[in-house]
Scaffold this motif. Structure first.
Motif, PDB file in Angstrom:
ATOM      1  N   TYR A 116      40.201  56.843  -3.580  1.00 58.68           N
ATOM      2  CA  TYR A 116      39.232  57.568  -2.963  1.00 58.68           C
ATOM      3  C   TYR A 116      38.705  58.898  -3.559  1.00 58.68           C
ATOM      4  O   TYR A 116      39.667  59.613  -3.973  1.00 58.68           O
ATOM      5  N   ASN A 206      36.411  52.825   5.241  1.00 63.36           N
ATOM      6  CA  ASN A 206      36.968  54.616   5.103  1.00 63.36           C
ATOM      7  C   ASN A 206      35.685  55.301   4.470  1.00 63.36           C
ATOM      8  O   ASN A 206      35.938  56.665   4.752  1.00 63.36           O
ATOM      9  N   ASN A 325      42.231  57.917   6.003  1.00 64.46           N
ATOM     10  CA  ASN A 325      42.342  57.626   7.601  1.00 64.46           C
ATOM     11  C   ASN A 325      40.679  57.819   8.123  1.00 64.46           C
ATOM     12  O   ASN A 325      40.318  58.724   7.880  1.00 64.46           O
ATOM     13  N   PRO A 326      40.178  56.683   8.336  1.00 64.71           N
ATOM     14  CA  PRO A 326      38.606  56.651   8.669  1.00 64.71           C
ATOM     15  C   PRO A 326      38.254  57.450  10.023  1.00 64.71           C
ATOM     16  O   PRO A 326      37.040  57.962  10.260  1.00 64.71           O
TER      17      PRO A 326
END
Length: 741
Positions: A116, A206, A325-326
């Motif tokens: 990410y 996400n 953590n979306p």
């Protein structure tokens, strides 16, 4: 730069007289956490407009090579390095878009060559944003109608907050502000390296934006922890309450940041004062929204929070987000203090309290440390986030002898401001009572009276014990001024070295009339110059290498400036990156209006020398530098990259395998906007070689920017790039550096 000075600086930071002795004798040495042995610089430096010591050529050759110079509207890298654009303003992210003026970057790897990328979006550059908005986003803003009303109101701006909800002008201002705030905040994108070795987006569920208006219409409020939460939950107070309790609308002015060992990202809210009121009352409540009205000028689209009634005390914090953590849209941890946050240095060691270091990037701002109440068990445990909800905030006091102490910011701390005469500019701001906000103090006699009236910080703030502590945290900068924390020189970055010590970049030692300036006993040039514009790097070591220590040692070098004056060849150091071998990478942040500004002579009218600030045009564009801290080239500065026109390179972040360097290219074309017809102009510069020989340089300077497309008349777009090396080689300053962590 005097190489011996930097060697001694590094050896002092390492804390060993033996290393200092080696430095004095110009022998090879290695800082304990760094690689040693023979090594050569692994890249050929980019040729900038200024002659450098590392050019290693005679002055006459340097003059011949640089008498004519052409600035490129491109990201200029050494031979053998290339870049690819990962994302640019307007690209899709989740249900929103890639924001403007990307700054801090964090790459949290979830597997080999995958992870990410979290991105800060800091602010709006008025000229290119307004010029390019419809070209990039395919829709129009009601700018002309609003500017007509602004013109009628003159310097007062427009208080849209007071307008009726159905007033068309309020709707028009809200439209502009909403779009501007969408272009600020944070973004999370998922990326991976494909079979061809190129990074690509995977557009995972996400991926998401956290904007300046998150929560306003979508219910995605930000959360908060810590003592200031008690102030937010007040039902009545001296100032403005937004009636949202502990819920917070959005995040903006997101500048630098940090990444935790447990995989969360920290985003620093910096210059919030252009969008919402910064001052607060003694109980920590905000000044009303009408104190910062809506305006548009050549530098800012400001007062964006006015129309929405945003409460100023809810901005200026550190925001934590878990990119994996979306459903996480951010938490503001108020024990870390409210001020113009820049970076966050994270020190998490098992069996010790958590320590966070950050600076307040204003002229006269302070260095702060948060220490958690509880200890870290496992530095990689995501439960460590809870440690940010309880602890204590401290501000640094630097003594002239290279020692210092941390001053606790709580109610029983004595009020003991510094003498204004010790501050560059001769002024210090203190909490103003009973009116609220702050007031300037210029005489020591005024300070003496202030101390007689207010004995402790508790005398300056109101509420029950928790509310009073919350008010101190909300007003951290002025509370720190009141208790004698050292006013510094715009602290930009705070980076933890592999041995646990702290590097701090200070961008500028100049003062201003509103915020004040740095302590002239601490912040002065290598030859004692005060003020010193070009910047500093400090190395701070805690007593006993303990993150919870209350005393420390520090050493500083005036690293910025021209080589002929003892500088490294750049001005205004900003973000730092310490690579796995312990070497330092530095990006610069010269103001856009100073970049390539002509300097035909070094002496102005009446024989007065041109100020350091107005000499910054000599340095060309902003840049990225490599400074080895060990080996035979230790102490030299090597130019690795030059930014496009009127841009700044920010957020350098290296992948674990060292094959990828992520960089943000912020505000291309900020001063001139879109480059029309590939136009350039010739400008004259009074240059000097490192040994002091004068020569005239004729420099071709593009008028505006078309980066990253580089096509004629294309709008400039802030973007994120990834730098790689031919044949998949590691990005390392030294040819022998291959450490992977």
């Amino acid at each position: 730069m005097k190489r011996r000075n930097l060697l001694l600086f590094l050896s002092a930071a390492a804390g060993t007289a033996a290393i200092a002795s080696l430095a004095k004798n110009h022998q090879k040495f290695s800082i304990p956490f760094q690689s040693s042995g023979s090594a050569t610089i692994s890249f050929k430096s980019v040729q900038g407009p200024m002659p450098l010591l590392t050019d290693a050529i005679a002055s006459d050759q340097s003059i011949s090579a640089l008498a004519q110079y052409e600035i490129q509207d491109d990201l200029v890298l050494p031979e053998g390095f290339t870049y690819d654009v990962i994302g640019a303003w307007g690209d899709k992210i989740g249900d929103s878009r890639f924001g403007y003026n990307n700054d801090y970057l964090s790459f949290v790897e979830t597997a080999a060559n995958e992870g990410y990328l979290t991105i800060n979006f800091e602010y709006i550059s008025a000229i290119p944003w307004l010029q390019s908005y419809s070209k990039v986003l395919g829709k129009k803003l009601p700018v002309e109608a609003v500017q007509a009303e602004l013109k009628k109101n003159g310097d007062r701006g427009l208080n849209a907050f007071a307008l009726a909800e159905k007033n068309p002008l309020k709707t028009q201002i809200a439209t502009i502000c909403k779009e501007a705030l969408i272009d600020q905040g944070m973004g999370v994108i998922s990326i991976r390296k494909n079979a061809e070795g190129k990074w690509e987006r995977t557009f995972s569920p996400n991926d998401r934006r956290i904007t300046g208006i998150s929560g306003l219409e979508d219910g995605r409020y930000l959360k908060c922890t810590g003592a200031a939460k008690a102030v937010f939950e007040k039902k009545s107070g001296k100032g403005y309450l937004d009636k949202l309790g502990d819920r917070i609308i959005g995040t903006f002015a997101n500048c630098a940041g940090g990444t935790t060992p447990w995989g969360t990202v920290l985003s620093a809210e910096e210059n919030i004062q252009t969008q919402v009121p910064d001052p607060v009352y003694a109980d920590g409540t905000s000044f009303p929204p009408d104190r910062v009205t809506f305006r548009i000028d050549d530098e800012e689209v400001s007062g964006q929070g006015n129309v929405f009634g945003l409460a100023g005390n809810k901005y200026g914090w550190i925001v934590e987000v878990d990119p994996a953590n979306p459903k996480d849209f951010g938490t503001k941890h108020t024990w870390l203090g409210r001020y113009r946050h820049e970076a966050v240095g994270v020190r998490a060691e098992a069996g010790k309290p958590l320590a966070f270091y950050s600076g307040c990037d204003r002229r006269g701002g302070h260095i702060y440390k948060f220490v958690s109440r509880e200890q870290v068990t496992d530095p990689k445990d995501k439960a460590n986030s809870r440690l940010l909800a309880d602890g204590m905030l401290y501000a640094a006091k630097f003594n002239e002898n290279g020692t210092g102490e941390w001053i606790v910011l709580k109610a029983d701390t004595p009020v003991n401001p510094d003498d204004p005469s010790a501050i560059v500019g001769g002024m210090i701001n203190l909490p103003n009572r009973p009116a609220g906000g702050f007031a300037p103090f210029r005489k020591q006699a005024e300070i003496v009276k202030y101390k007689q009236k207010f004995k402790t910080l508790g005398d300056l703030y109101e509420g029950n014990p928790t509310e009073k502590q919350g008010a101190i945290l909300i007003d951290a900068h002025y509370a720190a001024n009141a208790c004698g924390a050292t006013c510094t020189a715009r602290p930009e970055d705070t980076e933890i070295a592999p041995d646990g010590s702290l590097y701090i970049a200070f961008t500028s030692g100049s003062p201003d009339s509103r915020d004040g300036g740095p302590d002239q006993r601490i912040f002065k040039g290598s030859n004692g110059e005060v003020p010193y514009e070009h910047g500093f790097v400090m190395h701070l070591t805690e007593e006993g290498n303990d993150p919870a220590a209350m005393t420390f040692q520090w050493k500083m070098l005036a690293l910025g400036g021209e080589p002929t004056a003892g500088g490294a060849g750049f001005s205004n150091p900003d973000n730092l990156m310490i690579d796995p071998d312990g070497h330092v990478w530095i990006v610069t942040d010269m103001s856009s209006d100073k970049l390539n500004k002509a300097v035909p002579k070094r002496v102005g009218k009446n024989g007065v020398p041109i100020s350091q600030s107005n000499l910054r045009g000599l340095f060309g564009n902003n840049s990225l530098w490599f400074v080895p801290t060990s080996g035979e080239n230790a102490g030299e500065a090597y130019l690795f990259a030059m930014a496009p026109m009127e841009a700044e390179l920010t957020g350098p972040f290296m992948s674990r395998d060292r094959q990828s360097l992520f960089l943000a290219v912020q505000h291309p074309g900020e001063f001139k906007g879109i480059r029309q017809g590939m136009k350039s102009e010739a400008r004259q510069f009074a240059m000097k070689t490192p040994d002091g020989k004068d020569f005239t340089q004729i420099r071709q300077v593009p008028l505006g920017s078309n980066f990253p497309s580089k096509k004629a008349d294309a709008p400039p777009r802030p973007c994120v790039v990834v730098v790689s090396r031919d044949a998949g080689k590691a990005i390392a300053g030294y040819a022998t550096d291959t450490t992977i962590v």
